[in-house]
Design a protein around this motif. Structure first.
Motif, PDB file in Angstrom:
ATOM      1  N   GLN A 340       1.121  -1.361  -0.317  1.00 52.59           N
ATOM      2  CA  GLN A 340      -0.021  -0.059   0.297  1.00 52.59           C
ATOM      3  C   GLN A 340       0.713   1.265   0.507  1.00 52.59           C
ATOM      4  O   GLN A 340       0.847   2.559  -0.995  1.00 52.59           O
ATOM      5  CB  GLN A 340      -0.797  -0.093   1.451  1.00 52.59           C
ATOM      6  N   LYS A 341       1.997   1.345   0.882  1.00 56.01           N
ATOM      7  CA  LYS A 341       3.321   2.094   0.693  1.00 56.01           C
ATOM      8  C   LYS A 341       2.980   2.940  -0.511  1.00 56.01           C
ATOM      9  O   LYS A 341       4.012   3.617  -1.149  1.00 56.01           O
ATOM     10  CB  LYS A 341       3.709   1.920   1.660  1.00 56.01           C
ATOM     11  N   ARG A 342       4.362   1.511  -1.182  1.00 59.97           N
ATOM     12  CA  ARG A 342       4.778   1.453  -2.564  1.00 59.97           C
ATOM     13  C   ARG A 342       4.421   1.463  -3.479  1.00 59.97           C
ATOM     14  O   ARG A 342       4.089   2.254  -4.207  1.00 59.97           O
ATOM     15  CB  ARG A 342       5.110   0.460  -2.750  1.00 59.97           C
ATOM     16  N   GLY A 343       2.368   1.624  -3.574  1.00 62.30           N
ATOM     17  CA  GLY A 343       1.795   1.848  -3.619  1.00 62.30           C
ATOM     18  C   GLY A 343       1.628   3.171  -4.521  1.00 62.30           C
ATOM     19  O   GLY A 343       1.413   3.410  -5.377  1.00 62.30           O
ATOM     20  N   SER A 344       1.661   4.380  -3.316  1.00 61.16           N
ATOM     21  CA  SER A 344       1.323   5.449  -3.637  1.00 61.16           C
ATOM     22  C   SER A 344       2.855   6.270  -3.234  1.00 61.16           C
ATOM     23  O   SER A 344       2.530   7.549  -3.551  1.00 61.16           O
ATOM     24  CB  SER A 344       0.362   6.116  -1.627  1.00 61.16           C
ATOM     25  N   HIS A 345       3.589   5.675  -2.804  1.00 60.21           N
ATOM     26  CA  HIS A 345       4.829   6.454  -3.535  1.00 60.21           C
ATOM     27  C   HIS A 345       5.655   6.172  -4.339  1.00 60.21           C
ATOM     28  O   HIS A 345       6.125   4.945  -5.094  1.00 60.21           O
ATOM     29  CB  HIS A 345       5.914   6.429  -2.308  1.00 60.21           C
ATOM     30  N   ASN A 346       6.050   6.979  -5.247  1.00 62.50           N
ATOM     31  CA  ASN A 346       6.858   6.891  -6.355  1.00 62.50           C
ATOM     32  C   ASN A 346       8.392   6.559  -6.315  1.00 62.50           C
ATOM     33  O   ASN A 346       8.754   5.983  -7.418  1.00 62.50           O
ATOM     34  CB  ASN A 346       6.649   8.241  -7.385  1.00 62.50           C
ATOM     35  N   GLY A 347       8.767   6.933  -5.857  1.00 60.97           N
ATOM     36  CA  GLY A 347       9.941   5.927  -5.467  1.00 60.97           C
ATOM     37  C   GLY A 347      10.135   4.239  -5.077  1.00 60.97           C
ATOM     38  O   GLY A 347      10.702   3.549  -5.688  1.00 60.97           O
ATOM     39  N   GLY A 348       8.798   4.002  -4.363  1.00 64.86           N
ATOM     40  CA  GLY A 348       8.714   2.647  -4.574  1.00 64.86           C
ATOM     41  C   GLY A 348       8.172   2.414  -5.741  1.00 64.86           C
ATOM     42  O   GLY A 348       9.056   0.799  -5.756  1.00 64.86           O
ATOM     43  N   ARG A 349       7.641   2.918  -6.072  1.00 64.09           N
ATOM     44  CA  ARG A 349       6.905   2.183  -7.527  1.00 64.09           C
ATOM     45  C   ARG A 349       8.132   1.777  -8.504  1.00 64.09           C
ATOM     46  O   ARG A 349       8.479   1.346  -8.853  1.00 64.09           O
ATOM     47  CB  ARG A 349       5.935   3.881  -8.584  1.00 64.09           C
ATOM     48  N   VAL A 350       9.466   3.334  -8.677  1.00 65.12           N
ATOM     49  CA  VAL A 350      10.553   2.768  -9.422  1.00 65.12           C
ATOM     50  C   VAL A 350      11.093   1.430  -9.122  1.00 65.12           C
ATOM     51  O   VAL A 350      11.336   0.991  -9.791  1.00 65.12           O
ATOM     52  CB  VAL A 350      11.512   3.925  -9.275  1.00 65.12           C
ATOM     53  N   VAL A 351      11.595   1.774  -7.588  1.00 66.43           N
ATOM     54  CA  VAL A 351      11.921   0.884  -6.664  1.00 66.43           C
ATOM     55  C   VAL A 351      11.418  -1.237  -7.350  1.00 66.43           C
ATOM     56  O   VAL A 351      12.333  -2.129  -7.380  1.00 66.43           O
ATOM     57  CB  VAL A 351      12.814   0.537  -5.102  1.00 66.43           C
ATOM     58  N   SER A 352      10.526  -0.971  -6.852  1.00 65.88           N
ATOM     59  CA  SER A 352       9.178  -1.979  -7.341  1.00 65.88           C
ATOM     60  C   SER A 352       9.866  -2.864  -8.229  1.00 65.88           C
ATOM     61  O   SER A 352      10.064  -3.666  -9.132  1.00 65.88           O
ATOM     62  CB  SER A 352       7.851  -2.458  -6.913  1.00 65.88           C
ATOM     63  N   ASN A 353       9.159  -2.449  -9.509  1.00 66.83           N
ATOM     64  CA  ASN A 353       9.406  -2.529 -10.439  1.00 66.83           C
ATOM     65  C   ASN A 353      10.573  -3.096 -11.469  1.00 66.83           C
ATOM     66  O   ASN A 353      10.888  -3.221 -11.984  1.00 66.83           O
ATOM     67  CB  ASN A 353       8.540  -1.697 -11.718  1.00 66.83           C
ATOM     68  N   GLN A 354      11.643  -1.531 -11.025  1.00 66.02           N
ATOM     69  CA  GLN A 354      13.117  -2.698 -11.516  1.00 66.02           C
ATOM     70  C   GLN A 354      13.391  -3.258 -10.509  1.00 66.02           C
ATOM     71  O   GLN A 354      14.260  -4.297 -11.731  1.00 66.02           O
ATOM     72  CB  GLN A 354      14.428  -1.507 -10.533  1.00 66.02           C
ATOM     73  N   ARG A 355      12.835  -4.094  -9.310  1.00 63.70           N
ATOM     74  CA  ARG A 355      13.366  -5.340  -9.360  1.00 63.70           C
ATOM     75  C   ARG A 355      12.897  -6.871 -10.166  1.00 63.70           C
ATOM     76  O   ARG A 355      13.873  -7.364 -10.152  1.00 63.70           O
ATOM     77  CB  ARG A 355      12.884  -5.447  -7.644  1.00 63.70           C
ATOM     78  N   ILE A 356      11.655  -5.896 -10.521  1.00 63.78           N
ATOM     79  CA  ILE A 356      11.003  -7.278 -11.333  1.00 63.78           C
ATOM     80  C   ILE A 356      11.709  -7.134 -12.591  1.00 63.78           C
ATOM     81  O   ILE A 356      11.941  -8.401 -13.435  1.00 63.78           O
ATOM     82  CB  ILE A 356       9.303  -6.577 -11.669  1.00 63.78           C
ATOM     83  N   MET A 357      11.494  -6.182 -13.224  1.00 63.69           N
ATOM     84  CA  MET A 357      12.385  -5.924 -15.046  1.00 63.69           C
ATOM     85  C   MET A 357      14.314  -6.196 -14.787  1.00 63.69           C
ATOM     86  O   MET A 357      14.149  -6.770 -15.800  1.00 63.69           O
ATOM     87  CB  MET A 357      12.004  -4.080 -15.777  1.00 63.69           C
ATOM     88  N   GLN A 358      14.689  -5.820 -14.200  1.00 66.22           N
ATOM     89  CA  GLN A 358      15.874  -6.491 -13.480  1.00 66.22           C
ATOM     90  C   GLN A 358      16.024  -7.964 -13.426  1.00 66.22           C
ATOM     91  O   GLN A 358      15.714  -7.909 -12.632  1.00 66.22           O
ATOM     92  CB  GLN A 358      16.774  -5.609 -13.443  1.00 66.22           C
TER      93      GLN A 358
END
Length: 469
Positions: A340-358
């Protein structure tokens, strides 16, 4: 017959099988033919300069002229900085409504080499500021268009530029279909490890790879400290300013940043947090980065360890992804802890998606909020290096863009809808040719937008920083 209660396989939603998704992709060809992706029709009310002004309004005003001048360096530099414009244009185009985790800015300059936590060298996507859930076609079209624009910038003929663009699109198609022959866990562990003298390419490309690997060995925190710091009278090292690229922040900002680092420590794994506890922050400076990112807030932090060992971290502002802001794609909250926190935090968005794609990611990835702005954190200069696209010869350039296509496919293969994409693309040239034709049309559009920005500087609507002396 009703299944007996309590059986685990009946207690969660049905997981759609690979074959079901693959068949859905094949079936989608009848309603959205692959050849339909060739069409690019600009809206009559498109306003590329207005989009840049909207972005500039939320950025540091003193850096906007520098952003403009960097974008006007070349048509390729402009394209690198205009992800928002392309997202707005793609919003009105054709897609198959098969959303996955996308990079959002998958041009060929956003791939490179970096060191894994195991100290092997990896080639992969390396920029995720715009990463989001979105249409897979957007990443593919942005990448292939960047091949066309870069090839034209290098002086290639239309035939040679098209050949390179086709190579990148075919590599994406083939790598995605190959990845779909693996199970989900095997795809999860796929990585493009690079070592000297070991690539499948010819001598010219191998020579380029080896020289780039050699230069990567010099890009470390220790080298950064040597280059940008000096000894203060008390024996500590302080950053030497180089305005406007590198400037110190005032005391208030220093205190805010140091307070926020405690929040950051809660977003990294416990072993990284324990490691960080052995370091103290010894200096902070604002740093100007990139092309499209110029004007966003960015800092570098000098940390010193128990044996005076250096660690340099970068804090980079994370704004709303252009996929949402200009592409109109609703935000998607990813599964996982603290979602929930990552969903509303743009830094969390970047980190989550980077870990998925790399395939592997920087262990220091984390996020925090400073002064009401979202940031993500990463290690600065851990043997990361980009290939010099301008210096690549014809065959190395083609090999490079094909590798980018294959690595984009690996990243896309992590999402459940990848099987749909494989079924839709198929093994023919239909989608390849359509995307390449679209890319040539959009390259012309991007060039027209580049010229429009140059004219806007001439008539005073935009201000560009003078070139360095």
């Amino acid at each position: 017959m009703t299944p007996a209660p309590g059986r685990l396989r009946f207690e969660h939603a049905h997981v759609v099988s690979f074959q079901e998704r693959f068949d859905e992709g094949r079936a989608a060809r009848s309603s959205i033919p692959r050849g339909a992706h060739v069409e690019y029709t600009p809206r009559s009310d498109r306003d590329p300069l207005g989009i840049l002004e909207t972005q500039n309004a939320a950025r540091l005003a003193d850096l906007i002229p520098l952003r403009t001048s960097r974008m006007l360096t070349s048509p390729f530099a402009f394209y690198r900085g205009s992800a928002a414009i392309q997202a707005a244009d793609l919003r009105n185009g054709i897609d198959t409504n098969a959303e996955i985790v996308i990079c959002g800015d998958a041009h060929i300059a956003n791939f490179g080499l970096f060191a894994s936590p195991q100290r092997t060298m990896i080639f992969d996507l390396n920029d995720f500021d715009e990463a989001s859930y979105g249409p897979w076609e957007w990443d593919l079209k942005r990448m292939v268009t960047s091949v066309v624009i870069a090839a034209k910038h290098k002086g290639y003929s239309v035939t040679d530029a098209r050949g390179a663009a086709i190579a990148s699109a075919i590599a994406y198609r083939d790598a995605l279909r190959s990845a779909m022959q693996l199970d989900a866990l095997q795809r999860f562990y796929l990585a493009a490890t690079v070592t000297p003298g070991s690539s499948p390419f010819g001598k010219k490309t191998q020579k380029t790879i080896d020289s780039t690997l050699a230069s990567a060995s010099n890009r470390t925190s220790a080298r950064v400290m040597e280059k940008i710091t000096e000894l203060a009278p008390d024996g500590t090292r302080v950053i030497v300013e180089n305005p406007p690229t590198l400037t110190h922040v005032d005391t208030t900002h220093e205190e805010e940043l140091m307070d926020a680092m405690r929040e950051y420590a809660l977003t990294v794994p416990s072993h990284v947090a324990l490691l960080l506890s052995q370091y103290e922050i010894t200096d902070v400076a604002r740093r100007v980065v990139g092309v499209g990112s110029v004007g966003t807030r960015c800092f570098i932090l000098m940390l010193t360890g128990p044996r005076a060992d250096p660690l340099v971290l970068q804090l980079k502002e994370a704004t709303e992804s252009v996929v949402q802001q200009f592409g109109g794609i609703p935000r998607h909250v990813l599964p996982g802890g603290d979602h929930q926190k990552r969903g509303s935090h743009n830094g969390g968005r970047v980190v989550s998606n980077q870990r998925i794609m790399q395939a592997v990611s920087d262990p220091f990835l984390g996020y925090l909020t400073v002064g009401g702005f979202d940031f993500y954190v990463r290690q600065f200069r851990d043997r990361n290096v980009s290939f010099d696209i301008d210096a690549l010869g014809r065959q190395p350039f083609t090999d490079y863009v094909a590798s980018c296509g294959a690595l984009l496919a690996r990243a896309h293969a992590q999402s459940p809808n990848a099987a749909f994409i494989a079924g839709y693309i198929g093994s023919s040239e239909s989608m390849v040719n359509a995307v390449v034709d679209w890319a040539f049309a959009y390259a012309d559009q991007s060039l027209a937008d580049f010229e429009a920005l140059r004219a806007a500087v001439a008539d005073g609507r935009f201000t560009a920083a003078p070139p360095p002396a």
